[in-house]
Motif scaffolding. Sequence first.
Motif, mmCIF file in Angstrom:
data_model
loop_
_atom_site.group_PDB
_atom_site.id
_atom_site.type_symbol
_atom_site.label_atom_id
_atom_site.label_comp_id
_atom_site.label_asym_id
_atom_site.label_seq_id
_atom_site.Cartn_x
_atom_site.Cartn_y
_atom_site.Cartn_z
ATOM 1 N N PHE A 15 -8.158 0.259 -1.519
ATOM 2 C CA PHE A 15 -8.585 -0.623 -0.431
ATOM 3 C C PHE A 15 -9.806 -1.399 -0.922
ATOM 4 N N ALA B 93 0.838 -1.198 0.000
ATOM 5 C CA ALA B 93 0.000 0.000 0.000
ATOM 6 C C ALA B 93 0.873 1.248 0.000
ATOM 7 N N LYS C 276 -10.045 -2.924 3.698
ATOM 8 C CA LYS C 276 -8.741 -3.521 3.976
ATOM 9 C C LYS C 276 -7.753 -3.094 2.892
ATOM 10 N N PRO C 277 -6.548 -2.794 3.252
ATOM 11 C CA PRO C 277 -5.542 -2.454 2.232
ATOM 12 C C PRO C 277 -5.121 -3.710 1.457
ATOM 13 N N TYR D 91 -14.057 -1.144 -4.033
ATOM 14 C CA TYR D 91 -12.695 -0.621 -3.980
ATOM 15 C C TYR D 91 -12.767 0.871 -3.710
#
Length: 676
Positions: free
Chosen positions: A36, A17, A60-61, A78
Motif C-alpha cells: 500500500f 491487490a 491506499k492499495p 509503502y
Amino acid sequence: MLLLVLGLFLSGFQVQAEPVNLQIKPGHLLIGPQAFYLDDPLENLEPGQLFSVEKRREFKPLNKPYNNLGIHEAPVWYLARITNPTDQTIDWLLRTGLFDMKTAVYLHRPQDSASQFQTLKPWEYALKYELFDFQLGAHETVDLLVRADAVVWHVEWLELLDERSYWQDTIRDGILAAWYYGALAIMIGYNLLLFLSIRDSVYLWYVATMLTFGFFQFIGIDRFGVVWSEDMNFYSVWSYLSALPVSVAFTVFTQRMLHTKVVCPNWNRLLNFNLFFSIGVLVFGWFLQPESLEYLVTPLGFLLPLLLIGAGIHSHLAGNEAAKYYLTAWGVYLVGLTGFTAGFFGLWFFGLSPWSANWLVKICSAGEIVLLARALGARYNAIKARMIQSQQEMIVLKENQAKMLEAKVIERTKELQEEQERTLDSIRYAKIIQDSYLPERHFDFESFRLEALYSPKDIVSGDFYFVHLEGQTLWMVTADCTGHGVPGAMMTMIGLSSFRRAIVEQHLNDPGAVLNEVSKLVKSGLQKERRITDDGLEGACCKIDLNTGLAQIASARLPIIIWQKGELIKLKGDRVQLGYENSPTNHTYQIYSHKLGLGDRIFITSDGLIDQPGGEQGFGFGFKRLARFLETQHHSDLAQELEQLGSALDQYRADYKRVDDICCLALEFGPQATLA
C-alpha cells in the motif's frame, strides 16, 4: 535500444491487490504488487505515526489508479504485512531497488505500540541495489514500512529473498555480464583488426557503435556505475547522456553500411537530422538537469528505431543483402528491449522478474551484435562479389579488346605488308632504272680491264660510278651522294647526268674542271632558292690516255689507291664537296698525274667501305686496312681481288649493321694477254 529511456516518464498502470498475509517460500518473493502507498507531500510524516491504526487507514492499495508522470519528487511511503507460517526462523533480505533512489526501511510488529519499531540498516554486502536484512521468527507477523525520498515508478521492485538466492543471482549476473561484455570485446577487437586490414570505415563505425552500446548497457541497464559512484544511477545525467553516443554511432554506421545517401536519400536526410540533434544534446546536455534531459532524450527512443528500421527496409527492398541481417538484428534486440521495458508497466514475459529481465536484454543484444557482424560480412561479400564480377567483366572486356586489337593488327599488318610490298616493288623497279643508268660491272678491252664492287645498303644506292670511253681517252668516276636508299638514289640520277653532261656533252678535258662543273650543275638542278635540305655529293674523276698510259686524277674527298710497279701509292682527295650550298664551283683541284704501265692498278672507293664498323671494338674498316689488303692481293685477278675484298669486309663487319652504300671502281692497265 532507446525504448528503455521511454520508461523514465510513462506510467498509468493498475496492480491488483493480494491478501496482506503472504505465504513465504524460500527464494524470491515480490511484495511490491501487494503493498500500500501513502504520499507525503509535506515531508512531515514520521514512522511512528504511520504504524498507528488511524494512519494505516490512509494508505491506499496499489490496485487503484496511480498516475506517475516523470519523477515524483515528494516522498512516498509503502506498507506491507508479512507473515512467516513456518516453524523456523527465516533470514530475509529486502531488496528495494527503487531505481537507485534513496530509501529507508522500518520494521514493526503488530503487537507492539506504534512508537516501537526497528530501523533497518543497509546490508553491507549489497551490490548495485540497497538491501536490508532482518529475521522472521516462527509464525511471526511484521509490517515493513519503506520510505522513498522520490519515486519514478511503482513499487513492484520491492522483493524478499534469502541470502543464498541473492548470491546465486549475483554470481549468475556476473557470469552473464562477463560472457556478454567479453563477446562484445571480442567483436570490437576483431572488427578493429578488419578495419586496419581492409581500411573500410564502416568497420570503424561498427567498433564505435559497440563501444557506445556497451557503455550504455553498463550504465543504463546493468547500472554497474553505482558500484563506484552513487551519482551514476538510472536517472542521472550520466545515464541519459550515455544513450546519445549510441544514437550518433548507430546513425553513421547505418548510413555507411546501407549506403543510404545513394539508396534512400530521404531517409538519409532524416538520419542526418537525428545525428545533428543527438550531437547537440550531447554537447549541451551536461548543463541541464535530468528532468530536462528526459524530454530531450526520450523522443530518440521513438525516433531512432523508426529511422533505422525504415532505412533498413528501404535498403532491403533496393536489393541490399546486408539489410536483411541488419533488420533481423534490430528485430532480435527489440524483442529483448520490449520484454525489459514492459516490466515498467507490470508486464513480465517468459517468467522473468524485474531483477532478471536484463538477461533477455543481454541475450538479444548478443544476437544483435552477431547479426550486425553478419550484416557486415554480407556487405563485404557483396562488395567482393561486385569486385570479382567487375574484374571478370574487365577480363572479358580486355579479351574482346585484345581480339579486336589483334584483328585490327592483323588487318593493319596485312595492309602494311601489301603497302610495303607495293613500296618494295616500286623500289625494285627504281633499282632496275638505276642499274640501267650505271655502266656494266666488267670492262675488258685490249689496253685495260675495269671491275666494279657495287653493294647498296638498301635495294637502291646513293653511290654510283661512271665510265666513258671516247677514242683513246677513258674516263672513270666514283661518287657518293648524300644519304642512301631512295633519297640517295634520286641524287645519283642528278649526279650521273651531271658527270655525263660535263664529260660527254661539254667535252671537258680536265678532271678538276669536270668536278667544278658537276658542282655547278648539281646546284642548278636542285634549285637553290627552293631547297629544303642541303644535299650534294663527293666524287673522284680519273682521265686516262690509253695511248701514252698517262692518268690524271682529281678527287673531292674520296680516297684513291694506285698499285704501280710493286709499290702502293695512296692519294687523298681535296677536302671540298660538290653541289652543296657552300660548295665552290671554281676550286683549283690538285691533279695527280701518273704514267701507268703494264699491270698497274687504280682503285677509287666511296667512304662506305672505309667507314663500315666491325671487328672486336667496332672500329671502321679504315683506309690503312684497305691498303694492306690490296697490297697482299695484288697478284690476284682483278675481279677476284674485288670479290675477296667484299668477303673480307663482310667477315670484318660480322654482326654489325651496314652503315652505308659501298662502291669501289678498279682499273688494271695493259693488254689483256698480260692480265692473267
